[in-house]
Scaffold this motif. Sequence first.
Motif, mmCIF file in Angstrom:
data_model
loop_
_atom_site.group_PDB
_atom_site.id
_atom_site.type_symbol
_atom_site.label_atom_id
_atom_site.label_comp_id
_atom_site.label_asym_id
_atom_site.label_seq_id
_atom_site.Cartn_x
_atom_site.Cartn_y
_atom_site.Cartn_z
ATOM 1 N N PRO A 59 0.822 -1.208 0.000
ATOM 2 C CA PRO A 59 0.000 0.000 0.000
ATOM 3 C C PRO A 59 0.856 1.259 0.000
ATOM 4 C CG PRO A 59 -0.868 -1.582 1.562
ATOM 5 C CD PRO A 59 0.419 -2.159 1.039
ATOM 6 N N GLY A 60 0.503 2.213 -0.811
ATOM 7 C CA GLY A 60 1.297 3.442 -0.937
ATOM 8 C C GLY A 60 2.246 3.377 -2.114
ATOM 9 N N THR A 61 2.501 2.178 -2.606
ATOM 10 C CA THR A 61 3.337 2.032 -3.803
ATOM 11 C C THR A 61 2.443 1.463 -4.906
ATOM 12 O OG1 THR A 61 3.984 -0.269 -3.496
ATOM 13 C CG2 THR A 61 5.266 1.400 -2.297
ATOM 14 N N SER A 62 2.926 1.507 -6.114
ATOM 15 C CA SER A 62 2.156 0.854 -7.171
ATOM 16 C C SER A 62 3.118 0.146 -8.121
ATOM 17 C CB SER A 62 1.292 1.869 -7.920
ATOM 18 O OG SER A 62 2.051 3.000 -8.242
ATOM 19 N N PRO A 63 2.620 -0.840 -8.824
ATOM 20 C CA PRO A 63 3.497 -1.567 -9.746
ATOM 21 C C PRO A 63 4.022 -0.604 -10.814
ATOM 22 C CG PRO A 63 1.348 -2.638 -9.522
ATOM 23 C CD PRO A 63 1.239 -1.301 -8.890
ATOM 24 N N THR A 64 5.257 -0.824 -11.225
ATOM 25 C CA THR A 64 5.833 0.020 -12.270
ATOM 26 C C THR A 64 5.880 -0.755 -13.578
ATOM 27 O OG1 THR A 64 7.993 -0.714 -11.547
ATOM 28 C CG2 THR A 64 7.248 1.421 -10.717
ATOM 29 N N ILE A 110 6.746 -5.372 -9.683
ATOM 30 C CA ILE A 110 6.408 -4.944 -8.327
ATOM 31 C C ILE A 110 7.700 -4.861 -7.523
ATOM 32 C CG2 ILE A 110 5.206 -5.600 -6.214
ATOM 33 C CD1 ILE A 110 3.178 -7.015 -8.209
ATOM 34 N N THR A 111 8.086 -3.633 -7.162
ATOM 35 C CA THR A 111 9.341 -3.463 -6.418
ATOM 36 C C THR A 111 9.132 -3.720 -4.935
ATOM 37 O OG1 THR A 111 8.982 -1.291 -7.403
ATOM 38 C CG2 THR A 111 11.228 -2.091 -7.352
ATOM 39 N N ASP A 112 8.002 -3.225 -4.404
ATOM 40 C CA ASP A 112 7.670 -3.399 -2.992
ATOM 41 C C ASP A 112 6.439 -4.285 -2.885
ATOM 42 O OD1 ASP A 112 9.297 -2.236 -1.091
ATOM 43 O OD2 ASP A 112 8.624 -0.204 -1.634
ATOM 44 N N PRO A 113 6.626 -5.597 -2.730
ATOM 45 C CA PRO A 113 5.445 -6.467 -2.735
ATOM 46 C C PRO A 113 4.547 -6.233 -1.511
ATOM 47 C CG PRO A 113 7.486 -7.737 -2.884
ATOM 48 C CD PRO A 113 7.872 -6.350 -2.524
ATOM 49 N N CYS A 114 3.277 -6.468 -1.703
ATOM 50 C CA CYS A 114 2.286 -6.382 -0.624
ATOM 51 C C CYS A 114 2.647 -7.401 0.462
ATOM 52 C CB CYS A 114 0.903 -6.676 -1.209
ATOM 53 S SG CYS A 114 -0.360 -7.053 -0.006
#
Length: 378
Positions: free
Chosen positions: A175-180, A214-218
């Motif tokens: 949350p707060g990040t999104s896939p690039t 996805i750099t920062d996975p859920c």
Amino acid sequence: MAEEVRREWFEKDYYEVLGVPKNASAAEIKKAYRKLAQRFHPDANRGNKDAEERFKEISAAYDVIGDQEKRPAYDRVRDAGAAGFAGCGGQEGGPEGWPGGARWQSVDAGDLGDLFGGLFGARSRDRRAAQTRKGADLETTATISFDDAMRGSTVPVKITGPAVCRTCHGSGAKPGTSPTTCSRCNGTGQVSVNQGFFSMAQTCPQCRGTGRTITDPCPTCHGAGTERRTRKFSVKIPAGVRDDATIRLPGRGEPGQGGGPAGDLFVRVKVGGHPLFGRKGDDLTVEVPVSFPEAALGANVQVPTMNGPVTLKVPGGTPSGKTFRVKGKGAPRRGGHGDLLVTVRVDVPESLSKEEKALLKQLKDAQKASPRARLGVS
Ligand code: ZN
Ligand code: ZN
């Protein structure tokens, strides 16, 4: 040989699929195939999609390297590909003698099918679409009473299985990040691989064809976008629903993959029985006892319906087992109701008063003809 060549040959290492060395004997290949085929056979892995895919892959591999004629052709294609890689750097062409003797430079794989006149099969064109997949349909059962089926009702339904992750809402990103956008394929899901004499489009290995990274996975689903949980739904069941009817809830099945749509949820309705009424399609059935004098002389008798008793006119001389139709007193259906089928049964009393006995004896004596006369007996 040209007809035998398949596009997949460039992409798939069939020796690796079967777990055998490249110089394996035909017997070794056969043995490895049998072992794997047994392990991943659909009969032994009901509903397991991964096993199904694996089984297809194994079968495809054996179809080629288990075939005495196709195997050397496949080996030549693979060697040509490897040679191309070794010599890559913009030189034109690869080995001579390629189908038609042509020298290929960079050719988009999408055009290859046209150039080779279907040599590589149409399958390659579906590759991009295959990355977004509709979620699986689910099925569950709801049991309702006969009365609720007549009135219509809303029933709660619980489904446990993969569902959209509530933490990331399916994006797979923290949350707060999104896939690039995938840096390797620029979001197309495909990359060009130089195969020596031409380049081919291939599923991007970095994003596996989704086009996103996805750099920062859920933290909940670890990037999958789905989590296993129990979902509850209220299912509206229409009045007059039949036993075993199926109600479809679009989009309530398993989540899709790679942005594909969710599957559907099918709710099978089981309708309980009723102490008085049966059902035939949209008609209801009921059995009503009548006395011998009522059947013989005719009578107005009361019959039960789902919404209170109604009067049925039984004509004189009605035989036991005769069925009458009462319009509009059946199950609700589009634009109205079915009918009520009333079957009358002549009731024989188990015990009689003195007076009844005397009257019946009088009746018996008065009856001239035997009811069995037409059978030729008395
Ligand atoms: Zn998540
Ligand atoms: Zn990619």
